[in-house]
Design an enzyme around this catalytic site. Structure first.
Site, short mmCIF file in Angstrom:
data_model
loop_
_atom_site.label_atom_id
_atom_site.label_comp_id
_atom_site.label_asym_id
_atom_site.label_seq_id
_atom_site.Cartn_x
_atom_site.Cartn_y
_atom_site.Cartn_z
N TYR A 251 -2.23 -0.25 10.90
CA TYR A 251 -2.31 -0.94 9.59
C TYR A 251 -1.08 -0.63 8.75
CZ TYR A 251 -3.33 -1.43 4.65
OH TYR A 251 -3.23 -1.73 3.31
N LYS B 295 2.03 -3.05 7.35
CA LYS B 295 2.37 -3.26 5.93
C LYS B 295 3.82 -2.82 5.67
CE LYS B 295 0.02 -4.55 2.96
NZ LYS B 295 -0.24 -5.94 2.47
N THR C 198 0.82 -1.22 0.00
CA THR C 198 0.00 0.00 0.00
C THR C 198 0.85 1.26 0.00
OG1 THR C 198 -1.53 1.26 1.39
CG2 THR C 198 -0.09 -0.24 2.52
N ASP C 199 0.28 2.36 -0.50
CA ASP C 199 1.00 3.64 -0.44
C ASP C 199 1.02 4.22 0.97
OD1 ASP C 199 -1.64 4.49 -0.19
OD2 ASP C 199 -1.59 5.90 -1.85
N GLU C 200 0.22 3.64 1.89
CA GLU C 200 0.16 4.19 3.25
C GLU C 200 1.47 4.02 4.01
OE1 GLU C 200 -3.36 3.60 5.50
OE2 GLU C 200 -4.65 3.64 3.75
C1 LIG Z 1 -14.76 4.34 6.22
C2 LIG Z 1 -14.73 5.85 6.15
C3 LIG Z 1 -13.62 6.51 5.69
N1 LIG Z 1 -13.59 7.87 5.67
C4 LIG Z 1 -12.37 8.52 5.15
C5 LIG Z 1 -11.06 8.05 5.70
C6 LIG Z 1 -10.12 8.20 4.51
O1 LIG Z 1 -9.60 9.52 4.48
C7 LIG Z 1 -11.00 7.98 3.30
C8 LIG Z 1 -10.94 6.58 2.75
O2 LIG Z 1 -11.11 5.70 3.83
P1 LIG Z 1 -11.06 4.09 3.66
O3 LIG Z 1 -11.20 3.51 5.02
O4 LIG Z 1 -12.03 3.71 2.63
O5 LIG Z 1 -9.62 3.86 3.04
P2 LIG Z 1 -8.14 4.27 3.58
O6 LIG Z 1 -8.12 4.42 5.03
O7 LIG Z 1 -7.68 5.44 2.76
O8 LIG Z 1 -7.32 2.96 3.18
C9 LIG Z 1 -7.60 2.20 2.00
O9 LIG Z 1 -6.65 2.47 0.97
C10 LIG Z 1 -5.31 2.17 1.30
C11 LIG Z 1 -4.43 2.48 0.12
C12 LIG Z 1 -5.11 0.85 1.90
O10 LIG Z 1 -4.05 0.26 1.82
C13 LIG Z 1 -6.17 0.31 2.79
O11 LIG Z 1 -6.12 -1.08 2.94
C14 LIG Z 1 -7.54 0.72 2.32
O12 LIG Z 1 -8.48 0.41 3.34
O13 LIG Z 1 -12.34 8.25 3.75
C15 LIG Z 1 -14.66 8.63 6.09
O14 LIG Z 1 -14.62 9.88 6.04
N2 LIG Z 1 -15.76 7.97 6.54
C16 LIG Z 1 -15.85 6.61 6.60
O15 LIG Z 1 -16.89 6.07 7.04
#
Ligand SMILES: Cc1cn([C@H]2C[C@H](O)[C@@H](COP(=O)(O)OP(=O)(O)O[C@H]3O[C@H](C)C(=O)[C@H](O)[C@H]3O)O2)c(=O)[nH]c1=O
Length: 351
Positions: free
Chosen positions: A157, A161, A131-133
């Protein structure tokens, strides 16, 4: 005939990779190893499960003995490792599960490969999908993550990774194994478990439930269509030099709030509701702890070296995704209720 182990093949990205490999390479035997957690589902692979070059094995990468036996019995030619706990919010609530699956599980696979591939390290490839994270967070400027960006993970997380990436590199550097890594931005598309921002929002809008936006919705993510990611994995698996790393991204940055407003418009159109109806469901909630502000990927190396570029415009991909979720209501209801798990556990237990 090459035998390839794909771990986490019943998950969101994994199922797209399995489908692509099973359909594109009839001369490969694809073994999908998955624990079938809440986010892994064999229903995601119904269309390929009868293919003669596909086999499913249920198992946990944390179980070293099971993994060692699997490698001894199957004699794999390569591994594409996608199995992981992936949800940042869950990692904040329960970090140890992420250490076990993402770190210990990856090291178990590396050990099994190292032991069973002795003397064949230059013909057998271990590909880690990451992941880019791992790179941490960017400011709102124009800077992007490149393959040279130093690791700076913030969530449990991303720390898990990053750790697994380091182990993969260590096995390349120490034992001479043929390892490659890719680090991808946020994916979207069909079969995405509805805990992540886009599918959660689609599901909530459909059911007239609030759409939770963390903080002010100003965080920025780069979105890539999952099938473009699967194609990138295919290209990297076949063409990358040993020991190399590739960043994969969509060059498609959105603040969360702009993305959700756009999604709301698509949903209004598709559901035949007056424009503005879905946006009324937007609800600002407490921010995620340690919430990274911005991820942005520079995928120039992948384009220049291996000729990969995203194929789909985001607006088109978002519409396709919404269409898929609205057409697959049964899938959505069954994954959210956990219905599919038992059905398939029974069916596959002794295969
Ligand atoms: C679930 C949720 C998320 N968010 C925000 C949090 C983040 O800024 C963005 C995307 O969240 P999400 O949990 O969908 O994805 P990321 O935390 O960016 O991480 C995802 O993309 C990377 C690359 C991975 O590697 C992860 O495995 C994958 O889960 O929306 C909200 O505002 N409300 C919500 O209910």
């Amino acid at each position: 005939m090459k035998k390839i182990l794909i771990t986490g093949g019943a998950g969101f990205i994994g199922s797209h990779v399995v489908r692509r490999f099973v359909n594109t390479y009839p001369n490969y035997q694809i073994v999908n190893l998955d624990k079938l957690t809440y986010a892994g589902n064999l229903e995601n692979l119904r269309d390929v499960e009868q293919s003669p070059n596909y086999k499913f094995v249920k198992g946990d990468i944390v179980d070293a003995e099971f993994i060692n036996n699997l490698f001894t019995n199957e004699n794999f030619d390569a591994v594409i490792h996608l199995a992981a706990e992936s949800h940042v919010d869950r990692s904040i609530a329960n970090p140890i599960e992420f250490v076990m699956t993402n770190v210990v599980g990856t090291v178990n696979l590396l050990n099994a490969a190292r032991n069973s591939w002795k003397g064949a390290y230059n013909t057998k490839r271990f590909y880690h999908v990451s992941t880019d994270e791992v790179y941490g967070t960017l400011g709102e400027g124009t800077e992007m993550f490149t393959e040279q960006t130093a690791y700076d993970p913030h969530s449990p997380y991303s720390a898990s990774k990053a750790s697994s990436d380091h182990f993969v590199r260590a096995y390349h550097d120490t034992y001479g194994m043929d390892c490659v890594i890719s680090n991808c931005s946020n994916n979207y598309g069909s079969f995405h478990f509805p805990e992540k921002l886009i599918p959660l929002s689609i599901n909530n809008i459909k059911n007239n439930k609030p759409i939770p936006i963390y903080g002010k919705g100003e965080n920025i993510r780069d979105w890539l269509w999952v099938e473009d990611h699967a194609r990138a994995i295919d290209v990297i698996f076949h063409k990358a030099k040993t020991g190399s790393t590739y960043n994969i991204g969509g060059h498609n940055e959105w603040t969360n709030i702009d993305l959700i407003r756009t999604l709301c418009k698509v949903m209004d159109k598709k559901l035949g509701r007056p424009e503005g109806t879905s946006a009324q469901l937007i609800t600002f909630v407490t921010d995620r702890a340690g919430h990274d502000l911005r991820y942005a990927i520079d995928a120039t190396k992948l384009k220049n070296d291996l000729g990969w570029e995203p194929s789909l415009q985001f607006e088109e991909g978002l519409e396709k995704t919404v269409d898929w979720y609205l057409a697959n209501e049964e899938w959505l209801n069954n994954v959210t209720s956990g219905n599919y798990q038992h059905y398939y556990e029974d069916q596959y237990q002794n295969r």
